[in-house]
Design a protein around this motif. Structure first.
Motif, mmCIF file in Angstrom:
data_model
loop_
_atom_site.group_PDB
_atom_site.id
_atom_site.type_symbol
_atom_site.label_atom_id
_atom_site.label_comp_id
_atom_site.label_asym_id
_atom_site.label_seq_id
_atom_site.Cartn_x
_atom_site.Cartn_y
_atom_site.Cartn_z
ATOM 1 N N GLY A 67 0.919 -1.073 -0.100
ATOM 2 C CA GLY A 67 0.021 -0.236 -0.012
ATOM 3 C C GLY A 67 0.788 1.284 0.216
ATOM 4 N N GLY A 68 2.058 1.245 0.126
ATOM 5 C CA GLY A 68 3.009 2.309 0.434
ATOM 6 C C GLY A 68 3.187 2.899 1.743
ATOM 7 N N LYS A 69 3.326 2.043 2.571
ATOM 8 C CA LYS A 69 3.636 2.342 4.043
ATOM 9 C C LYS A 69 5.067 3.294 3.987
ATOM 10 C CE LYS A 69 2.803 -1.669 5.706
ATOM 11 N NZ LYS A 69 1.963 -2.144 4.442
ATOM 12 N N SER A 70 5.879 2.613 3.350
ATOM 13 C CA SER A 70 7.319 3.248 3.359
ATOM 14 C C SER A 70 7.304 4.784 3.350
ATOM 15 C CB SER A 70 8.339 2.647 2.573
ATOM 16 O OG SER A 70 8.142 1.297 2.331
ATOM 17 N N TYR A 338 -1.434 -13.690 4.296
ATOM 18 C CA TYR A 338 -1.649 -12.318 3.504
ATOM 19 C C TYR A 338 -0.513 -11.451 3.445
ATOM 20 C CZ TYR A 338 -3.745 -7.668 3.404
ATOM 21 O OH TYR A 338 -3.691 -6.048 2.746
ATOM 22 N N GLN A 339 0.239 -11.464 4.356
ATOM 23 C CA GLN A 339 1.584 -10.902 4.174
ATOM 24 C C GLN A 339 2.398 -11.297 2.999
ATOM 25 O OE1 GLN A 339 2.990 -8.915 7.052
ATOM 26 N NE2 GLN A 339 4.213 -8.034 5.655
ATOM 27 N N GLU A 340 2.448 -12.779 2.837
ATOM 28 C CA GLU A 340 3.292 -13.333 1.617
ATOM 29 C C GLU A 340 2.520 -13.320 0.462
ATOM 30 O OE1 GLU A 340 4.722 -15.868 5.452
ATOM 31 O OE2 GLU A 340 3.318 -17.129 3.848
HETATM 32 N N1 LIG Z 1 1.948 7.598 -3.734
HETATM 33 C C1 LIG Z 1 2.223 6.503 -4.457
HETATM 34 N N2 LIG Z 1 1.959 6.471 -5.653
HETATM 35 C C2 LIG Z 1 2.528 5.484 -6.490
HETATM 36 N N3 LIG Z 1 3.176 4.386 -6.045
HETATM 37 C C3 LIG Z 1 3.496 4.501 -4.765
HETATM 38 C C4 LIG Z 1 3.199 5.662 -3.846
HETATM 39 N N4 LIG Z 1 3.535 5.233 -2.737
HETATM 40 C C5 LIG Z 1 4.267 4.162 -2.694
HETATM 41 N N5 LIG Z 1 4.356 3.553 -3.866
HETATM 42 C C6 LIG Z 1 5.212 2.426 -4.467
HETATM 43 O O1 LIG Z 1 4.400 1.433 -3.933
HETATM 44 C C7 LIG Z 1 5.160 0.321 -3.660
HETATM 45 C C8 LIG Z 1 4.769 -0.294 -2.491
HETATM 46 O O2 LIG Z 1 5.213 0.554 -1.381
HETATM 47 P P1 LIG Z 1 5.913 -0.112 0.185
HETATM 48 O O3 LIG Z 1 6.994 -0.887 -0.202
HETATM 49 O O4 LIG Z 1 6.041 1.181 0.933
HETATM 50 O O5 LIG Z 1 4.499 -0.781 0.627
HETATM 51 P P2 LIG Z 1 4.308 -1.417 1.904
HETATM 52 O O6 LIG Z 1 2.939 -0.916 2.345
HETATM 53 O O7 LIG Z 1 5.501 -1.323 2.846
HETATM 54 O O8 LIG Z 1 4.153 -2.953 1.621
HETATM 55 P P3 LIG Z 1 4.302 -4.068 2.670
HETATM 56 O O9 LIG Z 1 3.390 -4.320 3.523
HETATM 57 O O10 LIG Z 1 4.504 -5.370 1.610
HETATM 58 O O11 LIG Z 1 5.818 -3.807 2.941
HETATM 59 C C9 LIG Z 1 6.464 0.863 -3.905
HETATM 60 O O12 LIG Z 1 6.933 0.413 -5.035
HETATM 61 C C10 LIG Z 1 6.307 2.357 -3.907
HETATM 62 O O13 LIG Z 1 7.414 2.902 -4.410
#
Ligand SMILES: Nc1ncnc2c1ncn2[C@@H]1O[C@H](COP(=O)(O)OP(=O)(O)OP(=O)(O)O)[C@@H](O)[C@H]1O
Ligand SMILES: [Mg+2]
Length: 721
Positions: A67-70, A338-340
C-alpha cells in the motif's frame, strides 16, 4: 548515484507555526513526492499519516501489503530537518539520491565508523537511518541515539512491520520487544508504527507495547483488488509439481515467489522447475550467505524469475512485478498468508495468489503447531494458550482452503472487516468458478472419508492405476465423468483454456485412458475455438499476443539458448537472432489460436533447448536462413545448415540424444495439457505430438537415458555455481 538536491521548503526546525503549517500542507508534501519519487499524488492514508507525524503526533498506520507504508516515513525524513530512524530498504533510496544509511551489527567496522562520524558531525547528511531492533537493544547504541536526540536531530521513529512486537501476531520477534524502550529514552520524538497485518488484539498490543500516546489510528481496507485468489487441491491432482510447473510456464516468463514449508522441498521443487525450463532458484536459511545474496540479486535484477523459498524470504523486498505468489504448503496463519501473498502485484497490476492445499500438509502443520508451544521457557498455561492460539489461527487458514465461499471475503473478515462477496467481482476461484470449486470440495471430502476408513486411500496419493479399488471407486468415477462433460466448467469460464486447465486438475481424470483424455482435449479445444470465434465477433480479443509478450518470450528463449550454449561447450550460435527466430516460429504457429497456446509453445521450445543436442540445435537453427523459402516445405529430417559447427564433434551420438530429448518435449496448454498440433499448417518445431509422446513413453518405459541424466546433472551443477 548522485545526491538529489533538497527542495527549498525543507526546514522547519525552528518550530515557527507558519513554517510548520507550510511544511505540513498538502501542496508542499506533494511537491516533495513528485521531486524525489516521481509519483503524482499520495495514496490512501499516506498523507494523513505524514501530516500527523510531522505535527509531532504518534500514529499507528494499518495499510494493505504494497500500500505504500514506507512513504509515510520517507517523506517526513525529507520534509523535516533531522534524522528518521527506521528499519530497511536502503539501496532503493540511495538509488533515488536520498541519504539513507543502514546500521546493523553485520556491516563492516569501516562502514559503521563512517555512519557514526556523520551522525556525530554538526550537520549530518543522513536523513533516514535504518536500524535493526537488535541494534537498539545493544548497550552501545542507545547512548548514541540519545546524543543525536539531545541535539534535536531526531525527528521521527518509524517502526515498520510493527506487528512483530506482539506475541499475538503471526510473526512475533522477541527483538522487537526492545523497541518499547524508545519512548522512555527519547520521550518527545513522535513514533509511527506501520503494519499490513494486525488483528484487533495485535493492534492493541502494538499501541501498548510502544507506549504510543493518543495516536492517530489510520486504517485502510486490507483488500488487494488486483490479486486473484485460488486454491488447488493436491489430493485431487495427479502431480502437484507438474501442475505448478505448467502453471508458471503458461503465464510466460513471469516473476514469481513459491513458498514451501521446508528447505529440502525448496531445493527439490526448484530443481524440478529448472529442469522444466523455468528460470528459478531456491532460497532458504540452509544456503550460505553468499549464495543467498546471489539468488536475491539475480531475482531482484530479473536474471531469475522464480524463487522457491521458505517464509524467511520477502521482508523488505520490493520487486513490484511479482505476478504469482504460490504457497506450495498451507501457511500457518491467515496473517502470514496475507503478508506473503501480498508480495504479488505491488505495481497494482493483476496477479495471482495460488495455494496448493493438501490434507497431509494440514496434518503436518497441525502436528507442528500442537508441539510448538512446548518451549522450555514457557509456563504450562502460556504453552497451552499459545498452542490454542496457533491452532485457532491455523483453523482460519484451513477454512479458507476448505470453504466454498468467496476467498477474498474470508481473508478480509479474518481482519475484522465486514464485506460482501460482491466486492470480489469474481477475482477468486470460488466466485469465478463456484461449481468447479464445489465439486472439488466434494471430491476432497470423499477423499478424506476414504482415507479415514483406511481403505483405498492410495487412490488420492498416487497416480498408479494399481491402487484403484473398482467398487469403491465406481461412484467416484461416475461423478468424475459427469464433471468432465459438464457445461458448467465452460460457462463459468471466461477463457476457453480454463476448460483445458480444469481437465488437468482432477486426479479423477488421470484415471481415464489416453483415448478418452484425447477426446476430452478435443472437446476442450473445440470449445476453445468456439469461444475464440465468439470473442472475435464481439471484437474483444483477450487472448491476443501483445508485443510485450513477444518481447518477453524472446528474452526467455534467449536465456534458454544461453544456457544451452553453455551446456553444449559454448556452441557457436547467434543468441539474439536465434531467439527471434524461435519466437517467430511459435508466433506463426499460434498467433491465431491465442496467447495461452503460444506461451505453451514457447515453454516447449525452452524445454527442448534444455535437453537437445548440438546437432539437433544447429539443424533447427539452420532452418533460420532457409525459413522464408521453406515455410511450405515439410520438415526435413537431419537437415544441416551450411554454417553448422558442432564443437563437440559428436555427431554420431546425435540421433540417440535427440530421440531422448524429444521424448521429454510435450507441447502444453494453458496449464500444461498437451495440445495436438496437426491443425496448424505453419512449419512446426521438432516436437512430438501427444500421441507420439505417449507412445514413446510406452515403448521406452521408465528407462532414462544416461545422456539426459548427465545433462540435468550439468544443469544442476551450473545452478549451484
Ligand atoms: N503515492 C504513491 N504512488 C505510487 N506508488 C507509490 C506511492 N507510494 C508508494 N508507492 C510504491 O508502492 C510500492 C509499495 O510500497 P511499500 O513498499 O512502501 O509498501 P508497503 O505498504 O510497505 O508494503 P509491505 O506491507 O508489503 O511492506 C513501492 O514500489 C512504492 O514506491
Ligand atoms: Mg513495507
Amino acid at each position: 548515484m548522485q545526491r538529489k538536491a533538497a527542495l527549498p521548503l525543507r526546514d522547519a526546525k525552528s518550530g515557527n507555526a507558519n513554517k510548520m503549517k507550510a511544511l505540513c500542507g498538502k501542496e508542499a508534501l506533494v511537491k516533495l513526492l513528485r521531486w524525489h519519487f516521481g509519483y503524482p499524488d499520495f495514496r490512501g492514508k499516506q498523507l494523513d499519516a505524514i501530516q500527523a507525524v510531522l505535527s509531532g503526533r504518534d500514529c499507528f498506520c494499518l495499510m494493505p501489503t504494497g500500500g505504500g507504508k514506507s512513504m509515510c516515513y520517507q517523506i517526513p525524513a525529507l520534509a523535516k530537518t533531522g534524522i528518521v530512524l527506521v528499519e530497511n530498504q536502503v539501496m532503493a533510496l540511495k538509488e533515488k539520491g536520498i541519504d539513507a544509511e543502514f546500521l546493523s551489527s553485520t556491516i563492516s567496522t569501516d562502514a559503521k565508523n563512517k555512519i557514526h562520524d556523520d551522525l556525530d558531525s554538526g550537520k549530518p547528511s543522513t536523513r533516514l537511518l535504518y536500524v535493526t531492533p537488535e541494534l537498539i537493544a545493544t548497550a552501545g547504541f542507545m547512548p548514541k541515539l540519545k546524543k543525536i536526540y539531545a541535539r534535536g536531530l531526531l525527528s521521527l521513529i518509524a517502526i515498520d512491520e510493527a506487528h512483530c512486537i506482539s506475541s499475538w501476531g503471526h510473526d512475533f520477534r522477541p527483538s522487537y520487544r526492545q523497541l518499547s524502550l524508545l519512548r522512555s529514552h527519547l520521550p518527545d520524538v513522535p513514533i509511527l508504527a506501520l503494519t499490513a497485518t494486525a488483528a484487533p488484539k495485535v493492534q492493541k498490543d502494538v499501541v501498548q507495547s510502544l507506549h504510543l500516546q493518543n495516536p492517530l489510528i489510520l486504517k485502510s481496507s486490507f483488500n488487494r483488488p488486483n490479486i486473484y485468489y485460488e486454491v488447488r487441491y493436491k489430493d485431487l491432482l495427479d502431480d502437484a509439481y507438474a501442475d505448478l510447473s505448467n502453471t508458471l510456464k503458461s503465464k510466460g516468463d513471469v516473476c514469481a515467489i513459491v513458498y514451501c514449508l521446508e528447505r529440502s522441498m525448496c531445493d527439490e521443487l526448484s530443481a524440478h522447475l529448472s529442469q522444466n525450463g523455468i528460470s528459478c532458484a531456491a532460497y532458504h536459511a540452509g544456503l550460505n550467505k553468499k549464495m543467498r545474496t546471489s539468488v536475491l540479486d539475480e531475482w531482484i535484477s530479473s536474471k531469475i524469475q522464480v524463487v522457491v523459498a521458505t517464509v524467511a524470504f520477502g521482508y523488505g523486498i520490493d520487486r513490484k512485478d511479482v505476478r504469482i505468489v504460490c504457497h506450495f504448503n498451507i501457511p500457518k496463519s491467515m496473517e502470514g498468508f496475507y503478508q506473503e501473498s501480498g508480495r504479488a502485484g505491488r505495481d497494482q497490476l493483476p496477479c495471482t495468489s495460488l495455494l496448493y492445499y493438501g490434507v497431509d500438509d494440514r496434518k503436518r502443520m497441525e502436528f507442528i503447531l500442537r508441539n510448538s508451544g512446548s518451549k522450555k521457557s514457557q509456563s504450562s498455561t502460556s504453552q497451552e494458550e499459545s498452542s490454542k492460539k496457533s491452532m485457532a489461527d491455523f483453523t482460519q487458514m484451513v477454512e479458507y482452503c476448505e470453504g466454498s465461499g468467496c476467498r477474498r471475503k474470508r481473508i478480509l473478515e479474518s481482519f475484522g472487516e465486514k464485506v460482501t462477496a460482491s466486492l470480489c467481482e469474481k477475482t477468486c476461484d470460488a466466485c469465478r468458478h463456484p461449481n468447479l470449486v464445489a465439486r472439488n470440495l466434494e471430491d476432497l471430502t470423499t477423499a478424506i472419508a476414504l482415507r479415514q476408513k483406511g481403505s483405498s486411500s492410495r487412490i488420492f496419493i498416487t497416480s498408479s492405476s494399481d491402487a484403484i479399488n473398482g467398487e469403491q471407486l465406481s461412484e467416484f468415477w461416475n461423478r468424475g465423468d459427469e464433471a468432465i462433460g459438464s457445461d458448467d466448467d465452460i460457462s463459468d469460464s471466461d477463457d476457453g483454456n480454463e476448460v483445458v486447465n480444469n481437465l488437468t486438475k482432477s486426479k479423477l481424470h488421470s484415471k481415464v485412458g489416453v483415448n478418452e483424455k484425447l477426446a476430452m482435449l478435443e472437446r476442450a479445444e473445440e470449445n476453445f475455438y468456439r469461444n475464440e470465434k465468439a470473442k472475435k465477433q464481439s471484437k474483444v480479443d483477450k487472448n491476443a499476443i501483445s508485443d510485450a509478450m513477444r518481447e518477453s518470450s524472446r528474452q526467455r528463449l534467449q536465456n534458454a539458448l544461453k544456457q544451452a550454449q553453455q551446456r553444449l561447450d559454448n556452441l557457436k550460435i547467434e543468441l539474439e537472432t536465434s531467439a527471434s527466430f524461435l519466437e517467430d516460429e511459435c508466433y506463426k504457429k499460434y498467433s491465431k489460436t491465442g496467447k495461452s497456446f503460444y506461451y505453451s509453445q514457447v515453454a516447449s521450445t525452452v524445454r527442448w533447448l534444455a535437453t537437445t543436442s548440438s546437432v539437433d540445435m544447429l539443424n533447427r537453427l539452420g532452418a533460420m536462413k532457409e525459413s522464408t523459402s521453406m515455410d511450405a516445405v515439410p520438415e526435413a529430417e537431419g537437415r544441416t545448415p551450411p554454417h553448422a559447427i558442432d564443437h563437440s564433434g559428436k555427431e554420431g551420438t546425435s540421433n540417440e540424444l535427440s530421440g531422448n530429448a524429444q521424448s521429454e518435449i510435450l507441447p502444453c496448454g494453458d496449464r500444461g495439457m498437451p495440445i495436438e498440433s496437426s491443425s496448424v499448417n505453419t512449419k512446426l518445431p521438432q516436437i512430438p505430438s501427444f500421441y507420439e509422446f505417449v507412445n514413446s513413453r510406452k515403448t521406452k518405459g521408465d528407462q532414462l537415458d544416461d545422456t539426459k541424466k548427465n545433462s540435468s546433472r550439468v544443469e544442476k551443477k551450473m545452478r549451484v555455481q
